[in-house]
Design a protein around this motif. Structure first.
Motif, short mmCIF file in Angstrom:
data_model
loop_
_atom_site.label_atom_id
_atom_site.label_comp_id
_atom_site.label_asym_id
_atom_site.label_seq_id
_atom_site.Cartn_x
_atom_site.Cartn_y
_atom_site.Cartn_z
N ALA A 236 25.75 -24.60 -6.10
CA ALA A 236 25.71 -24.75 -4.64
C ALA A 236 26.57 -23.68 -3.97
O ALA A 236 26.22 -23.19 -2.90
CB ALA A 236 26.19 -26.14 -4.25
N ALA A 237 27.65 -23.27 -4.63
CA ALA A 237 28.53 -22.25 -4.05
C ALA A 237 27.82 -20.90 -3.91
O ALA A 237 28.18 -20.10 -3.05
CB ALA A 237 29.78 -22.08 -4.92
N ASP A 238 26.79 -20.65 -4.74
CA ASP A 238 26.02 -19.41 -4.64
C ASP A 238 25.09 -19.43 -3.42
O ASP A 238 24.66 -18.39 -2.96
CB ASP A 238 25.21 -19.16 -5.91
N GLY A 239 24.76 -20.63 -2.97
CA GLY A 239 23.96 -20.79 -1.76
C GLY A 239 22.47 -20.62 -1.98
O GLY A 239 22.01 -20.14 -3.01
N ILE A 240 21.72 -21.02 -0.96
CA ILE A 240 20.26 -20.96 -1.01
C ILE A 240 19.77 -19.52 -1.11
O ILE A 240 18.70 -19.26 -1.67
CB ILE A 240 19.64 -21.70 0.20
N ALA A 241 20.55 -18.57 -0.61
CA ALA A 241 20.15 -17.16 -0.70
C ALA A 241 20.00 -16.71 -2.15
O ALA A 241 19.10 -15.92 -2.46
CB ALA A 241 21.15 -16.28 0.04
N ALA A 242 20.86 -17.20 -3.03
CA ALA A 242 20.77 -16.84 -4.45
C ALA A 242 19.47 -17.37 -5.04
O ALA A 242 18.80 -16.68 -5.81
CB ALA A 242 21.97 -17.39 -5.21
N LEU A 243 19.10 -18.58 -4.69
CA LEU A 243 17.84 -19.16 -5.15
C LEU A 243 16.66 -18.39 -4.57
O LEU A 243 15.75 -17.99 -5.29
CB LEU A 243 17.75 -20.63 -4.77
N ASN A 244 16.67 -18.15 -3.28
CA ASN A 244 15.56 -17.47 -2.62
C ASN A 244 15.32 -16.09 -3.20
O ASN A 244 14.17 -15.66 -3.31
CB ASN A 244 15.81 -17.37 -1.11
N ALA A 245 16.37 -15.39 -3.58
CA ALA A 245 16.23 -14.03 -4.12
C ALA A 245 15.40 -14.01 -5.40
O ALA A 245 14.75 -13.01 -5.70
CB ALA A 245 17.60 -13.42 -4.37
N LEU A 246 15.37 -15.11 -6.14
CA LEU A 246 14.59 -15.18 -7.38
C LEU A 246 13.09 -15.24 -7.10
O LEU A 246 12.28 -14.92 -7.97
CB LEU A 246 14.99 -16.41 -8.20
N TYR A 247 12.72 -15.62 -5.88
CA TYR A 247 11.32 -15.89 -5.57
C TYR A 247 10.75 -15.08 -4.40
O TYR A 247 9.55 -15.13 -4.16
CB TYR A 247 11.14 -17.39 -5.28
N ASP A 248 11.59 -14.35 -3.68
CA ASP A 248 11.09 -13.68 -2.46
C ASP A 248 10.70 -12.22 -2.65
O ASP A 248 10.33 -11.55 -1.69
CB ASP A 248 12.09 -13.82 -1.32
N GLY A 249 10.79 -11.70 -3.86
CA GLY A 249 10.40 -10.32 -4.12
C GLY A 249 11.52 -9.31 -3.98
O GLY A 249 11.31 -8.12 -4.21
N SER A 250 12.72 -9.77 -3.64
CA SER A 250 13.83 -8.83 -3.47
C SER A 250 14.43 -8.40 -4.82
O SER A 250 15.13 -7.39 -4.89
CB SER A 250 14.92 -9.41 -2.56
N LEU A 251 14.16 -9.13 -5.88
CA LEU A 251 14.62 -8.78 -7.23
C LEU A 251 13.41 -8.56 -8.14
O LEU A 251 12.39 -9.22 -8.00
CB LEU A 251 15.47 -9.91 -7.83
N SER A 252 13.55 -7.64 -9.10
CA SER A 252 12.49 -7.45 -10.09
C SER A 252 12.83 -8.16 -11.40
O SER A 252 11.94 -8.44 -12.21
CB SER A 252 12.25 -5.96 -10.35
N GLU A 253 14.11 -8.43 -11.63
CA GLU A 253 14.55 -9.17 -12.81
C GLU A 253 15.88 -9.84 -12.50
O GLU A 253 16.56 -9.48 -11.53
CB GLU A 253 14.66 -8.28 -14.04
N PHE A 254 16.25 -10.80 -13.34
CA PHE A 254 17.52 -11.50 -13.18
C PHE A 254 18.02 -11.88 -14.55
O PHE A 254 17.24 -12.08 -15.48
CB PHE A 254 17.35 -12.75 -12.30
N GLU A 255 19.33 -11.98 -14.69
CA GLU A 255 19.97 -12.31 -15.97
C GLU A 255 20.61 -13.69 -15.90
O GLU A 255 21.52 -13.91 -15.10
CB GLU A 255 21.04 -11.26 -16.28
N PHE A 256 20.12 -14.60 -16.71
CA PHE A 256 20.78 -15.87 -16.95
C PHE A 256 21.50 -15.74 -18.29
O PHE A 256 21.33 -14.74 -18.99
CB PHE A 256 19.77 -17.02 -17.04
N HIS A 257 22.29 -16.71 -18.67
CA HIS A 257 22.92 -16.69 -19.98
C HIS A 257 23.04 -18.11 -20.51
O HIS A 257 22.96 -19.07 -19.76
CB HIS A 257 24.29 -16.00 -19.93
#
Length: 111
Positions: A11-32
């Motif tokens: 929640a501290a990362d905010g909705i913007a962090a979630l939206n970035a995964l789906y709105d086309g602003s990122l081409s890849e993301f790293e989870f661990h």
């Protein structure tokens, strides 16, 4: 059903962090995840939870072993996903959690 893992977006990362995964602003993301995944493969999914709701999924494109958690020094695996992912039109209730959990993807609606 599509096998994968669930990850909760803090929640501290905010909705913007979630939206970035789906709105086309990122081409890849790293989870661990801790250690080496025993059941996870390229082509499986990372299902994202935010505020106790399942919002979407991202296809895994690479599993990179040999990484180390900078805080603990313990081994971890980097999970690279393709973005943007598939976002649900309406989120589905799903309890958030810490860490990583395997899932059969049974919460994902049939298409």
């Amino acid at each position: 059903m599509s096998f994968g893992i669930t990850k909760t977006i803090p929640a501290a990362d905010g909705i913007a962090a979630l939206n970035a995964l789906y709105d086309g602003s990122l081409s890849e993301f790293e989870f661990h995840m801790a250690g080496q995944p025993s059941k996870l493969n390229v082509g499986d999914y990372v299902y994202t939870i935010f505020n106790d709701q399942l919002h979407g999924r991202l296809r895994i494109k690479a599993l990179i072993g040999g990484a180390v958690n900078p805080a603990s020094g313990k081994p971890r695996t980097l999970i690279m996903v393709d973005c943007p992912g598939q976002r649900l039109p309406q989120p589905i209730p799903k309890k958030g959690h810490r860490g990583t959990r395997y899932t059969d993807g049974d919460d994902w609606p049939a298409q």
